[in-house]
Design a protein around this motif. Structure first.
Motif, PDB file in Angstrom:
ATOM      1  N   TYR A 141     -64.025   0.196  38.022  1.00 19.49           N
ATOM      2  CA  TYR A 141     -62.897   0.411  37.083  1.00 19.49           C
ATOM      3  C   TYR A 141     -61.606  -0.041  37.698  1.00 19.49           C
ATOM      4  O   TYR A 141     -61.280   0.091  39.092  1.00 19.49           O
ATOM      5  CB  TYR A 141     -62.931   1.851  36.578  1.00 19.49           C
ATOM      6  N   GLU A 142     -60.849  -0.662  36.795  1.00 17.23           N
ATOM      7  CA  GLU A 142     -59.480  -1.066  37.255  1.00 17.23           C
ATOM      8  C   GLU A 142     -58.600   0.179  37.045  1.00 17.23           C
ATOM      9  O   GLU A 142     -58.568   0.858  36.161  1.00 17.23           O
ATOM     10  CB  GLU A 142     -58.941  -2.230  36.346  1.00 17.23           C
ATOM     11  N   LEU A 143     -57.997   0.600  38.108  1.00 23.46           N
ATOM     12  CA  LEU A 143     -57.205   1.635  38.051  1.00 23.46           C
ATOM     13  C   LEU A 143     -55.592   1.527  38.354  1.00 23.46           C
ATOM     14  O   LEU A 143     -55.250   0.605  39.165  1.00 23.46           O
ATOM     15  CB  LEU A 143     -57.680   2.513  39.577  1.00 23.46           C
ATOM     16  N   SER A 144     -54.932   2.027  37.392  1.00 23.12           N
ATOM     17  CA  SER A 144     -53.542   1.814  37.373  1.00 23.12           C
ATOM     18  C   SER A 144     -52.778   3.169  37.676  1.00 23.12           C
ATOM     19  O   SER A 144     -53.015   4.117  36.809  1.00 23.12           O
ATOM     20  CB  SER A 144     -53.323   1.146  35.937  1.00 23.12           C
ATOM     21  N   LEU A 145     -52.192   3.477  38.665  1.00 22.85           N
ATOM     22  CA  LEU A 145     -51.413   4.778  38.775  1.00 22.85           C
ATOM     23  C   LEU A 145     -49.839   4.636  38.580  1.00 22.85           C
ATOM     24  O   LEU A 145     -49.137   3.410  38.739  1.00 22.85           O
ATOM     25  CB  LEU A 145     -51.520   4.890  40.440  1.00 22.85           C
ATOM     26  N   ARG A 146     -49.391   5.596  38.094  1.00 22.08           N
ATOM     27  CA  ARG A 146     -47.831   5.916  37.740  1.00 22.08           C
ATOM     28  C   ARG A 146     -47.317   6.961  38.341  1.00 22.08           C
ATOM     29  O   ARG A 146     -47.478   8.020  37.778  1.00 22.08           O
ATOM     30  CB  ARG A 146     -47.724   5.674  36.204  1.00 22.08           C
ATOM     31  N   PRO A 147     -46.817   7.003  39.495  1.00 21.55           N
ATOM     32  CA  PRO A 147     -46.432   8.362  40.276  1.00 21.55           C
ATOM     33  C   PRO A 147     -44.889   8.407  39.527  1.00 21.55           C
ATOM     34  O   PRO A 147     -44.180   7.768  39.285  1.00 21.55           O
ATOM     35  CB  PRO A 147     -46.324   7.948  41.539  1.00 21.55           C
ATOM     36  N   ILE A 148     -44.856   9.891  39.332  1.00 25.66           N
ATOM     37  CA  ILE A 148     -43.609  10.322  38.589  1.00 25.66           C
ATOM     38  C   ILE A 148     -43.067  11.382  39.289  1.00 25.66           C
ATOM     39  O   ILE A 148     -43.673  12.504  39.572  1.00 25.66           O
ATOM     40  CB  ILE A 148     -43.731  10.598  37.225  1.00 25.66           C
ATOM     41  N   GLU A 149     -41.735  11.394  39.785  1.00 29.44           N
ATOM     42  CA  GLU A 149     -41.262  12.692  40.510  1.00 29.44           C
ATOM     43  C   GLU A 149     -39.895  13.059  40.112  1.00 29.44           C
ATOM     44  O   GLU A 149     -39.084  14.029  40.646  1.00 29.44           O
ATOM     45  CB  GLU A 149     -41.074  12.150  42.027  1.00 29.44           C
ATOM     46  N   GLY A 150     -39.303  12.638  39.056  1.00 28.04           N
ATOM     47  CA  GLY A 150     -37.853  12.669  38.468  1.00 28.04           C
ATOM     48  C   GLY A 150     -37.909  13.371  37.089  1.00 28.04           C
ATOM     49  O   GLY A 150     -39.189  13.928  36.615  1.00 28.04           O
ATOM     50  N   ASN A 151     -37.000  13.492  36.648  1.00 28.37           N
ATOM     51  CA  ASN A 151     -36.842  13.989  35.153  1.00 28.37           C
ATOM     52  C   ASN A 151     -37.513  13.071  34.023  1.00 28.37           C
ATOM     53  O   ASN A 151     -37.184  11.784  34.145  1.00 28.37           O
ATOM     54  CB  ASN A 151     -34.939  13.908  34.768  1.00 28.37           C
ATOM     55  N   VAL A 152     -38.741  13.664  33.216  1.00 31.45           N
ATOM     56  CA  VAL A 152     -39.274  12.927  32.654  1.00 31.45           C
ATOM     57  C   VAL A 152     -38.809  12.333  31.370  1.00 31.45           C
ATOM     58  O   VAL A 152     -39.361  11.821  30.622  1.00 31.45           O
ATOM     59  CB  VAL A 152     -40.854  13.579  32.181  1.00 31.45           C
ATOM     60  N   ARG A 153     -37.549  13.046  31.059  1.00 32.63           N
ATOM     61  CA  ARG A 153     -36.957  12.732  29.773  1.00 32.63           C
ATOM     62  C   ARG A 153     -36.131  11.306  30.206  1.00 32.63           C
ATOM     63  O   ARG A 153     -35.754  10.717  29.088  1.00 32.63           O
ATOM     64  CB  ARG A 153     -35.815  13.519  29.480  1.00 32.63           C
ATOM     65  N   LEU A 154     -36.011  10.749  31.262  1.00 33.29           N
ATOM     66  CA  LEU A 154     -35.389   9.364  31.428  1.00 33.29           C
ATOM     67  C   LEU A 154     -36.679   8.516  31.293  1.00 33.29           C
ATOM     68  O   LEU A 154     -37.831   8.663  31.591  1.00 33.29           O
ATOM     69  CB  LEU A 154     -34.913   9.465  32.874  1.00 33.29           C
ATOM     70  N   PRO A 155     -36.033   7.227  30.660  1.00 33.16           N
ATOM     71  CA  PRO A 155     -37.172   6.138  30.406  1.00 33.16           C
ATOM     72  C   PRO A 155     -37.760   5.837  31.870  1.00 33.16           C
ATOM     73  O   PRO A 155     -39.007   5.295  31.654  1.00 33.16           O
ATOM     74  CB  PRO A 155     -36.455   4.941  29.824  1.00 33.16           C
ATOM     75  N   VAL A 156     -37.058   5.727  32.805  1.00 32.20           N
ATOM     76  CA  VAL A 156     -37.702   5.286  34.032  1.00 32.20           C
ATOM     77  C   VAL A 156     -38.870   6.312  34.528  1.00 32.20           C
ATOM     78  O   VAL A 156     -39.759   5.733  35.436  1.00 32.20           O
ATOM     79  CB  VAL A 156     -36.760   5.252  35.069  1.00 32.20           C
ATOM     80  N   ASN A 157     -38.889   7.548  34.104  1.00 35.01           N
ATOM     81  CA  ASN A 157     -40.074   8.533  34.472  1.00 35.01           C
ATOM     82  C   ASN A 157     -40.510   8.957  33.185  1.00 35.01           C
ATOM     83  O   ASN A 157     -41.301   9.939  33.464  1.00 35.01           O
ATOM     84  CB  ASN A 157     -39.180   9.763  35.030  1.00 35.01           C
ATOM     85  N   ALA A 158     -40.683   8.180  32.207  1.00 35.90           N
ATOM     86  CA  ALA A 158     -41.315   8.395  31.038  1.00 35.90           C
ATOM     87  C   ALA A 158     -43.001   8.252  31.238  1.00 35.90           C
ATOM     88  O   ALA A 158     -43.318   7.430  32.057  1.00 35.90           O
ATOM     89  CB  ALA A 158     -40.983   7.662  29.757  1.00 35.90           C
TER      90      ALA A 158
END
Length: 712
Positions: A514-531
């Protein structure tokens, strides 16, 4: 009153310079007897004549004036040929006129058309006193005024010619007819005559022709280097040839007529080839010109320089191959001083050498990795006693490195320690999951090559009769995972998971890739960069990490904010996103919280969020990992099940078949009369084609109706 005039020849005028040529000029006879005369122009030639005495001429003019004075008619002394006048003659003529009751004197030149009209105008004023008195202008001042007038008229006429005449092929009769109504043409012809107007036209046409020829010449010279590159690109072929032999060599080339044309008449710029604009080929006689000779010499010099640069590149590569200072992974800055010399800098830019060095380094690194892979296979006993999740402990990794540390193939990757450790981990992964996807040989894996060989050799009936195959679902083999964590937890786990993947970010689950794509998030999820979701990333699940009360609070708040953002939207995919909450190994216990209290809090939150809860992995099973591979596989398998339940994966006819099909074993059909078992080593010099083709080419060999990809 009428005055009686007599002429020996009965002609109104004649010129002694033209004696004997009277028949070439218009003949006008003077009338007999008396005729009315209003005034006289008494002409005095002030030029230096051959066999002529000016004093005698002036004496004759003086006697003639005495006769004319008896008629009591006005007279004007006209000094002719002042453009060739002698200063003493002009001065004596003025003195003569001054002594004859102030006779008016006009200095003229018929050749230059200076003051001719003024001479007649002065006499007319003397005859008709009612006319204004004419202002007599000295010859040189009148010449200056006329020159200015002619220059202005010439400029206007040349402007007219340049506006009308655009081609060097124009003829004077046609152009003169076009220009006749124009005042610029009329004024200039009046001042200078038709012949001078034609002369200026011819000069303009000649200038246009020269400009046209120069444009053609520049175009040919611009094309000549390309022709030489195409016909004689080899220095050895022309380096020692004379110009004559080089030209004969060019003529013998098969593509010669594509670039050159041999004219019957030369030079080319004096023939009709000048106007053959559709023929862009170079006239061959142009090679005899100095400009073409310079281009030929420049071509030779370019070939010599290219050869020298090629020699420098070759010498530099040889220097790299023989230098003991160039090792895998050594930066250019460290190696430069050992391998560069003045000749290298003289012929090529440093960027060229850096490029060669980079390619050489890639070859060294690839070879070192290949040798290191062989070393790992030779020491396979080191990897037998590992935990079930195939992850060595720190102590075990220390033992492995200690055993391999004395090997030169291990030391070769000394400057690439991270890649060396990754190769060890991938090798361990292959030992415990030996499939074509995890094979170190990648595309050269025998299992993969066998499938490709059989696929290209046979077309199965189901594939042959399928007229409208369904397009592949791009989401079937892809898992998009959000990793949510605070203070570096998300990024660390993402890096650990990527270390378990293949080089193209693929992960094996239950024997399938399977092709695995990861998106690590560590900030405010309301910001587009952390959506959680972006235009190019639609998550299939979220793995939430915590190791403290604060990080657990961050997870809960982020999940609630993410779900709130989808309220009222048509696409509420995030509201039902599968979640997994995991307590990771504590790096320190600064807050005094116990492991048990964190487990209890996590279980309560998991129950509230209705998600799976993972307890921390046992000590020593993760080699410093936050979550072991077994837990990661559990999370990803759960996401696959969720995708199937939500119809995100879709149903494809070959999915179950692929899961049930052996990897790439070459076997016979269940009802076959003959079964063959082969053992081929990945990377073996003997290819799978050499072994299998003699069997596959047999007439009775055909694909198995119910077999897998490797069954015949």
């Amino acid at each position: 009153a009428a005055t009686k005039l007599a002429s020996a020849e009965k002609l109104m005028y004649f010129c002694t310079d033209q004696l004997g040529l009277e028949q070439d000029f218009e003949q006008k006879q003077m009338p007999d007897g008396k005729l009315p005369v209003d005034g006289f122009l008494l002409c005095v030639d002030v030029s230096r004549g051959m066999n002529r005495n000016f004093d005698e001429q002036l004496k004759f003019v003086s006697n003639l004036y005495n006769q004319l004075a008896k008629t009591k008619k006005p007279a004007v002394v006209v000094l002719t040929k002042c453009d060739e006048g002698v200063e003493r003659y002009i001065r004596d003529a003025h003195a003569f006129a001054l002594g004859k009751k102030n006779l008016q004197v006009v200095e003229t030149s018929a050749r230059s058309n200076v003051n001719v009209d003024l001479a007649f105008g002065t006499l007319v004023q003397l005859v008709d006193k009612s006319r204004g008195k004419a202002k007599i202008i000295p010859y040189f001042e009148a010449l200056k005024q006329q020159s200015q007038q002619i220059a202005a008229a010439k400029d206007k006429y040349e402007w007219l010619v340049s506006r009308i005449v655009k081609s060097h092929n124009e003829a004077w009769p046609n152009v003169s007819r076009k220009m006749q109504p124009a005042p610029e043409y009329q004024d200039y012809v009046y001042l200078e005559g038709t012949q001078k107007a034609k002369k200026l036209f011819l000069q303009h046409v000649q200038r246009l022709k020269q400009e046209h020829i120069e444009r053609r010449r520049k175009a040919y010279l611009a094309l000549l280097p390309q022709a030489l590159d195409a016909l004689v690109p080899d220095l050895d072929e022309i380096d020692h040839l004379s110009r004559a032999k080089a030209e004969k060599l060019l003529e013998a080339k098969p593509d010669f007529l594509k670039w050159f044309v041999v004219l019957e008449e030369t030079p080319w710029d004096a023939t009709g080839h000048v106007d053959d604009v559709d023929n862009e080929r170079i006239p061959f006689d142009l090679l005899e010109t100095p400009a073409a000779e310079q281009l030929y010499e420049a071509h030779l010099e370019k070939l010599r320089n290219e050869r020298k640069r090629a020699e420098m590149r070759r010498a530099f590569r040889e220097n790299l191959e023989s230098s003991p200072f160039v090792t895998p992974g050594k930066p250019w800055e460290e190696a430069r001083s050992f391998i560069m010399n003045e000749d290298f800098y003289l012929w090529l830019e440093e960027s060229v050498y850096m490029d060669i060095y980079g390619k050489h380094q890639k070859q060294l690194i690839d070879k070192a990795k290949e040798d290191f892979q062989e070393l790992l296979l030779e020491y396979s006993e080191l990897f037998y006693e590992l935990e079930l999740d195939a992850k060595p402990s720190k102590e075990k990794m220390g033992v492995i490195q200690e055993v391999l540390g004395e090997e030169q193939r291990f030391k070769a990757l000394q400057k690439l320690q991270a890649e060396r450790d990754a190769l060890i981990l991938k090798h361990i992964h292959f030992v415990y999951h030996p499939t074509k996807e995890t094979c170190p040989s990648c595309a050269a894996c025998v299992d993969a090559r066998v499938e490709q060989l059989l696929g290209s050799r046979f077309v199965r009936p189901a594939e042959r009769h399928q007229k409208n195959p369904l397009p592949p679902d791009s989401s079937v083999d892809r898992i998009n995972l959000v990793i949510l964590g605070k203070d570096g937890l998300a990024r660390e786990l993402a890096n650990e998971i990527r270390a378990l993947c293949t080089s193209d970010d693929r992960y094996v689950i239950e024997g399938k890739m399977y092709e695995l794509s990861l998106r690590p998030i560590e900030g405010n999820v309301r910001l587009p960069v952390n959506a959680f979701q972006t235009p190019t990333f639609r998550p299939h699940g979220c793995l939430c990490l915590y190791n403290s009360k604060e990080s657990l609070s961050y997870v809960v708040e982020s999940i609630e904010k993410s779900r709130e953002s989808t309220v009222g939207r048509r696409d509420n995919h995030l509201a039902h996103l599968p979640l997994t909450l995991a307590l990771v190994n504590k790096r320190g216990d600064a807050s005094g919280e116990t492991l048990q209290s964190l487990v209890q809090q996590g279980q309560q939150i998991a129950s509230k969020l209705q998600c799976v809860f993972l307890e921390p992995s046992s000590a020593g099973t993760g080699y410093g990992r936050n979550i072991n591979e077994k837990q990661i596989g559990q999370v990803l398998k759960g996401l696959l099940d969720s995708k199937r339940n939500l119809n995100l994966v879709g149903s494809t006819p070959g999915l179950k078949d692929a899961a049930a099909t052996p990897a790439a074993a070459v076997t016979a059909a269940p009802d076959a009369d003959l079964r063959i078992v082969m053992c081929l080593m990945c990377g073996d010099p003997v290819s799978a084609e050499e072994v299998l083709l003699p069997i596959l080419q047999a007439p009775a060999c055909r694909p198995s109706p119910g077999g897998g990809a490797g069954a015949v």
